[in-house]
Design a protein around this motif. Structure first.
Motif, short mmCIF file in Angstrom:
data_model
loop_
_atom_site.label_atom_id
_atom_site.label_comp_id
_atom_site.label_asym_id
_atom_site.label_seq_id
_atom_site.Cartn_x
_atom_site.Cartn_y
_atom_site.Cartn_z
N CYS A 19 -7.03 -1.21 0.94
CA CYS A 19 -6.12 -1.71 1.97
C CYS A 19 -6.93 -2.01 3.23
O CYS A 19 -7.70 -1.17 3.69
CB CYS A 19 -5.06 -0.64 2.27
N CYS A 58 0.82 -1.21 0.00
CA CYS A 58 0.00 0.00 0.00
C CYS A 58 0.86 1.26 0.00
O CYS A 58 1.82 1.36 0.78
CB CYS A 58 -0.88 -0.05 1.24
N CYS A 80 0.06 3.25 3.72
CA CYS A 80 0.61 2.87 5.02
C CYS A 80 1.79 1.91 4.93
O CYS A 80 2.39 1.58 5.94
CB CYS A 80 -0.49 2.26 5.90
N CYS A 126 -5.55 0.71 6.16
CA CYS A 126 -5.77 2.17 6.15
C CYS A 126 -6.85 2.61 5.17
O CYS A 126 -7.13 3.80 5.05
CB CYS A 126 -4.46 2.90 5.85
ZN LIG Z 1 -2.67 0.90 3.69
#
Ligand SMILES: [Zn+2]
Length: 86
Positions: free
Chosen positions: A54, A29, A32, A57
């Motif tokens: 994700c 991702c 994050c 996050c």
């Molecule tokens: Zn993420």
């Protein structure tokens, strides 16, 4: 209107486009930095496409649109796509 799906549904949508075993593919991702198997992400059916988020996050990792005989793959939320050799 969003319908939440299992991550395996996202793998199935990507499987229509890419030749790899999508349940084994991992995406990192951009939001994050978490790395998750596609099958472990959160997928949403959205109008004419599928959105993969994700699980940590909620960043949109991949957007798959299938329209007028073509697939559009928006991967702006993926920093690295890790593909296992079969
Ligand atoms: Zn993420």
């Amino acid at each position: 209107m969003e319908n939440k799906l299992d991550g395996n549904a996202a793998a199935g949508a990507l499987q229509a486009i890419l030749p790899f075993d999508m349940t084994l593919v991992q995406a990192t991702c951009t939001g994050c930095g978490a790395t998750n198997a596609i099958g472990a992400t959160a997928a949403y059916m959205h109008g004419m496409g599928t959105i993969v988020r994700c699980p940590r996050c909620d960043t949109v990792l991949i957007r798959i649109v299938h329209a007028r005989g073509r697939y559009l793959l928006d991967m702006r939320g993926v920093r690295v796509l890790q593909i296992m050799e079969g």
